[in-house]
Design a protein around this motif. Structure first.
Motif, PDB file in Angstrom:
ATOM      1  N   VAL A   1       5.813   7.686   7.658  1.00 12.31           N
ATOM      2  CA  VAL A   1       5.531   7.901   6.262  1.00 12.31           C
ATOM      3  C   VAL A   1       4.408   8.589   6.425  1.00 12.31           C
ATOM      4  CG1 VAL A   1       4.041   5.853   5.605  1.00 12.31           C
ATOM      5  CG2 VAL A   1       5.580   5.484   7.048  1.00 12.31           C
ATOM      6  N   ALA A   2       3.137   9.168   6.666  1.00  9.66           N
ATOM      7  CA  ALA A   2       2.281  10.365   7.301  1.00  9.66           C
ATOM      8  C   ALA A   2       3.013  11.384   6.668  1.00  9.66           C
ATOM      9  CB  ALA A   2       1.073  10.461   8.056  1.00  9.66           C
ATOM     10  N   GLN A   3       4.344  11.696   6.999  1.00  9.49           N
ATOM     11  CA  GLN A   3       5.103  13.035   7.283  1.00  9.49           C
ATOM     12  C   GLN A   3       5.975  13.076   5.434  1.00  9.49           C
ATOM     13  OE1 GLN A   3       6.485  14.852  10.655  1.00  9.49           O
ATOM     14  NE2 GLN A   3       5.476  13.436  12.064  1.00  9.49           N
ATOM     15  N   ASP A   4       6.006  11.736   5.334  1.00  8.70           N
ATOM     16  CA  ASP A   4       6.784  11.577   3.903  1.00  8.70           C
ATOM     17  C   ASP A   4       8.061  11.556   4.300  1.00  8.70           C
ATOM     18  OD1 ASP A   4       7.103  10.987   0.997  1.00  8.70           O
ATOM     19  OD2 ASP A   4       7.068  13.105   0.982  1.00  8.70           O
TER      20      ASP A   4
ATOM     21  N   THR B   1      -1.554  -1.743  16.408  1.00  7.07           N
ATOM     22  CA  THR B   1      -1.692  -0.154  17.126  1.00  7.07           C
ATOM     23  C   THR B   1      -1.568   1.231  15.345  1.00  7.07           C
ATOM     24  OG1 THR B   1       0.324   0.391  17.779  1.00  7.07           O
ATOM     25  CG2 THR B   1      -1.691  -1.049  19.504  1.00  7.07           C
ATOM     26  N   LEU B   2      -0.941   0.225  14.627  1.00  4.03           N
ATOM     27  CA  LEU B   2       0.129   1.061  13.788  1.00  4.03           C
ATOM     28  C   LEU B   2      -1.085   0.753  12.570  1.00  4.03           C
ATOM     29  CD1 LEU B   2       3.758   0.431  14.299  1.00  4.03           C
ATOM     30  CD2 LEU B   2       2.357   2.550  14.989  1.00  4.03           C
ATOM     31  N   GLU B   3      -0.955   1.621  11.799  1.00  2.00           N
ATOM     32  CA  GLU B   3      -1.466   1.693  11.049  1.00  2.00           C
ATOM     33  C   GLU B   3      -0.400   1.406   8.885  1.00  2.00           C
ATOM     34  OE1 GLU B   3      -4.021   5.565   9.836  1.00  2.00           O
ATOM     35  OE2 GLU B   3      -5.290   5.453  11.725  1.00  2.00           O
TER      36      GLU B   3
ATOM     37  N   VAL C   1      16.528  10.200  12.305  1.00  6.96           N
ATOM     38  CA  VAL C   1      16.511   9.358  12.616  1.00  6.96           C
ATOM     39  C   VAL C   1      14.821  10.913  14.025  1.00  6.96           C
ATOM     40  CG1 VAL C   1      16.985   8.592  15.108  1.00  6.96           C
ATOM     41  CG2 VAL C   1      18.431   8.106  13.547  1.00  6.96           C
ATOM     42  N   SER C   2      13.794   9.697  13.746  1.00  4.71           N
ATOM     43  CA  SER C   2      12.595  10.176  14.317  1.00  4.71           C
ATOM     44  C   SER C   2      12.235   9.192  15.935  1.00  4.71           C
ATOM     45  CB  SER C   2      11.714  10.289  13.302  1.00  4.71           C
ATOM     46  OG  SER C   2      10.710  11.241  14.020  1.00  4.71           O
ATOM     47  N   ILE C   3      11.480  10.471  16.529  1.00  3.06           N
ATOM     48  CA  ILE C   3      11.331   9.617  17.939  1.00  3.06           C
ATOM     49  C   ILE C   3       9.383   9.304  17.105  1.00  3.06           C
ATOM     50  CG2 ILE C   3      12.765  10.693  19.899  1.00  3.06           C
ATOM     51  CD1 ILE C   3       9.991  12.399  20.474  1.00  3.06           C
ATOM     52  N   ALA C   4       9.130   9.841  15.824  1.00  2.00           N
ATOM     53  CA  ALA C   4       7.403   9.606  15.625  1.00  2.00           C
ATOM     54  C   ALA C   4       7.394   8.049  15.004  1.00  2.00           C
ATOM     55  CB  ALA C   4       7.340  10.005  14.413  1.00  2.00           C
ATOM     56  N   THR C   5       5.751   7.416  15.463  1.00  2.42           N
ATOM     57  CA  THR C   5       5.799   6.337  15.396  1.00  2.42           C
ATOM     58  C   THR C   5       6.003   5.736  13.549  1.00  2.42           C
ATOM     59  OG1 THR C   5       3.169   6.213  13.940  1.00  2.42           O
ATOM     60  CG2 THR C   5       3.931   6.036  16.807  1.00  2.42           C
TER      61      THR C   5
END
Length: 209
Positions: free
Chosen positions: A47-50, A160-162, A38-42
């Motif tokens: 996905v970028a961090q796999d 705003t998200l890729e 459970v991450s506070i990242a977007t």
């Protein structure tokens, strides 16, 4: 406190992780049995961090207009602290799960969405041991409310998200108070008597600096 926003995010993060670990099926995917987080990242950041798991993304901070007129806090003997800034936090909660082959896993995503809904429907007010970060050990209470933004706002958020759109949930969290570090000087409380009244009437007043 300047860490109040982070503490609110950490509170949601810890609660969701504990509930996902307690789910008979999803616990296989989250520590200690799995690697999802459970991450506070977007979502695109995960996905970028796999990473797989749940994104708890704080995408908007809004001032609470109804609580702007709070009185300052008096700090003896001659200081006052201006009232804190009350804000409401808006989160996008998105499952980012994959199958063992690395493909999207819509069934698991929907299971996670149901677990999130259950968590906050069961606990719409968080306090005490549920608080994390700098809110832990305080008497604060934060409310978590499911929002229903329109399609236009949802589209704007995802623009705003890729990443392509994923099924997700929006929650409002409040009230979070951001305190100032500034202290203003004030004169001490003045004790005055009114002998003409025939009694010891005391009036508390505040002298100017």
């Amino acid at each position: 406190m300047s860490t109040a926003l982070l503490a609110a995010s950490q509170t949601l993060q810890a609660l969701l992780l504990a509930d996902l670990q307690a789910d008979p099926v999803l616990q296989l995917l989250f520590p200690p049995l799995g690697t999802s987080v459970v991450s506070i990242a977007t979502p695109d950041g995960m996905v970028a961090q796999d990473l797989t798991g749940v994104s708890v993304w704080l995408y908007r901070v809004a001032r609470d207009e109804q609580r702007l007129n709070q009185p300052p806090l008096r700090l003896p003997p001659d200081r006052v602290r201006p009232p804190p800034l009350p804000v409401r936090l808006h989160y996008l909660l998105t499952p980012v799960m994959r199958s063992s082959a690395g493909d999207p896993a819509p069934e698991t995503d929907q299971h996670v969405l149901g677990a999130i809904l259950r968590s906050f429907h069961s606990r719409p007010l968080l306090s005490g041991s549920y608080l994390a970060g700098s809110l832990a050990g305080t008497d604060r209470q934060i409310a978590v409310r499911l929002e229903n933004p329109g399609l236009e706002e949802i589209a704007r958020i995802w623009d705003t998200l890729e990443q392509p759109y994923r099924a997700s949930l929006c929650y409002e969290v409040g009230i979070i108070e951001v305190e100032t570090a500034r202290l203003d000087e004030r004169g001490p409380l003045v004790l005055e008597s009114a002998p003409s009244l025939g009694i010891a009437a005391h009036v508390l007043g505040e002298a100017t600096p």
